[in-house]
Design an enzyme around this catalytic site. Structure first.
Site, PDB file in Angstrom:
ATOM      1  N   GLU A  58      -8.913  54.257  -6.873  1.00 34.60           N
ATOM      2  CA  GLU A  58     -10.009  54.173  -5.899  1.00 34.60           C
ATOM      3  C   GLU A  58      -9.701  53.268  -4.718  1.00 34.60           C
ATOM      4  OE1 GLU A  58     -11.513  55.502  -9.801  1.00 34.60           O
ATOM      5  OE2 GLU A  58     -10.314  53.780  -9.154  1.00 34.60           O
ATOM      6  N   HIS A 109     -23.171  58.655 -10.067  1.00 37.82           N
ATOM      7  CA  HIS A 109     -23.287  58.014 -11.375  1.00 37.82           C
ATOM      8  C   HIS A 109     -23.649  56.531 -11.257  1.00 37.82           C
ATOM      9  CE1 HIS A 109     -21.192  61.722 -12.240  1.00 37.82           C
ATOM     10  NE2 HIS A 109     -21.338  61.528 -13.544  1.00 37.82           N
ATOM     11  N   ASP A 117     -22.236  56.893 -21.073  1.00 33.69           N
ATOM     12  CA  ASP A 117     -20.997  56.258 -20.610  1.00 33.69           C
ATOM     13  C   ASP A 117     -21.040  54.738 -20.772  1.00 33.69           C
ATOM     14  OD1 ASP A 117     -20.016  58.710 -20.016  1.00 33.69           O
ATOM     15  OD2 ASP A 117     -20.134  58.515 -17.845  1.00 33.69           O
TER      16      ASP A 117
END
Length: 312
Positions: A58, A109, A117
């Site tokens: 990322e 998310h 998760d």
């Protein structure tokens, strides 16, 4: 009564990118090996030559997007909120924020509703992190209609933008034919005089449901959608606080550094008003079904009703 249509705003994000991509050839999309989850795969299928998978890296993705933005392109960089805002914070700050580059971050998310998760992925700190970066626009849409309009507004805005989209499907509360979105502007969804409930994201639908319940008990609640957290719609917040005399903020985020703190900061300086903040209270989440977790953490209409009644 017809069933309320529900759509996850991450789906709205993918669809909006595809629609904009057909109009604007300078729009490019970067993802971090999560195109299926972030729904940028929708754009990839239509425009494979303008979609770039940076892998599970990322920080590198953000740096690449920053570089591309200096070439006249408009990059949308996407990953889970925990990674886009958290893992890549230094790159967002120094490579995008500091030079004030035209990069849009689509973070999916976010919040407790990530569900199973667990705490490692349930980012409830992203608003706080992104708000702290000078010049960064920070937004969180309430439904499908607002999400798509928000992505369009982000493209048209010159400068860095952070948008948070959800995993869970949420009710569609806006009419696409009449809805107008403007960065930095909130909207009054329900008039009231006893208390102003200010919310964003999936908490907007919960606030509207809470207002219905409160009305049956004689409490007239104003409901305001503050889809833009930064810059905050100061005029609307001050007007609502003056009208109602009490404010309740609702967000799927920590009570530290998010919408509630932004509202409190404004009111403490310009119009001291009693405020109650509903959010995640300085704790981590844990794995579990999204709906059950939202109730457990008080991110639901029933808890809003309890807080407002206790506030009267």
């Amino acid at each position: 009564m017809a069933e309320v249509k529900k759509i996850a705003t991450r789906d709205s994000y993918g669809n909006a990118l595809k629609e904009l991509g057909a109009i604007h050839e300078d729009l490019v999309v970067f993802d971090a090996d999560l195109a299926g989850a972030t729904k940028t795969g929708t754009f990839k299928k239509a425009f494979p030559e303008r979609h770039f998978d940076c892998g599970i890296a990322e920080s590198n993705m953000i740096a690449v997007a920053a570089g591309v933005s200096t070439m006249g392109l408009v990059p949308f960089a996407s990953s889970f909120a925990m990674f886009a805002a958290g893992r890549a914070f230094e790159q967002v700050r120094n490579s995008i924020g500091y030079p004030h580059l035209n990069v849009k971050i689509g973070a999916t998310h976010g919040g407790i509703s990530v569900g199973e998760d667990g705490a490692s992925h349930q980012c409830c700190e992203d608003f706080a992190l992104m708000r702290s970066i000078p010049g960064m626009v920070v937004m969180s849409p309430s439904d499908d209609v607002e999400a798509k309009a928000m992505v369009k507004a982000a493209y048209e805005h010159q400068g860095p933008v952070y948008m948070r989209f959800g995993r869970a499907a949420v009710p569609v509360i806006h009419d696409e034919a009449t809805f107008k979105f403007e960065i930095g502007k909130g909207e009054v969804l329900r008039d009231g005089t006893d208390v102003a409930i200010m919310a964003n994201g999936l908490m907007v639908a919960e606030a509207l449901q809470a207002a219905e319940t409160l009305a049956a008990d004689g409490i007239n609640a104003m409901v305001i959608n503050l889809g833009t957290i930064k810059p905050l719609d100061e005029e609307l917040v001050l007007k609502a606080a003056q009208t109602c005399g009490k404010v309740v903020t609702c967000e799927e985020h920590s009570v530290i550094g998010g919408l509630g703190e932004a509202v409190c900061g404004l009111l403490s300086e310009k119009l001291p008003t009693p405020v109650r903040r509903i959010g995640v209270n300085d704790e981590f989440g844990h794995s579990g079904p999204a709906g059950a977790l939202l109730k457990q953490f008080g991110l639901c209409a029933d808890h809003i009703v309890e807080v407002v009644k206790d506030f009267q």
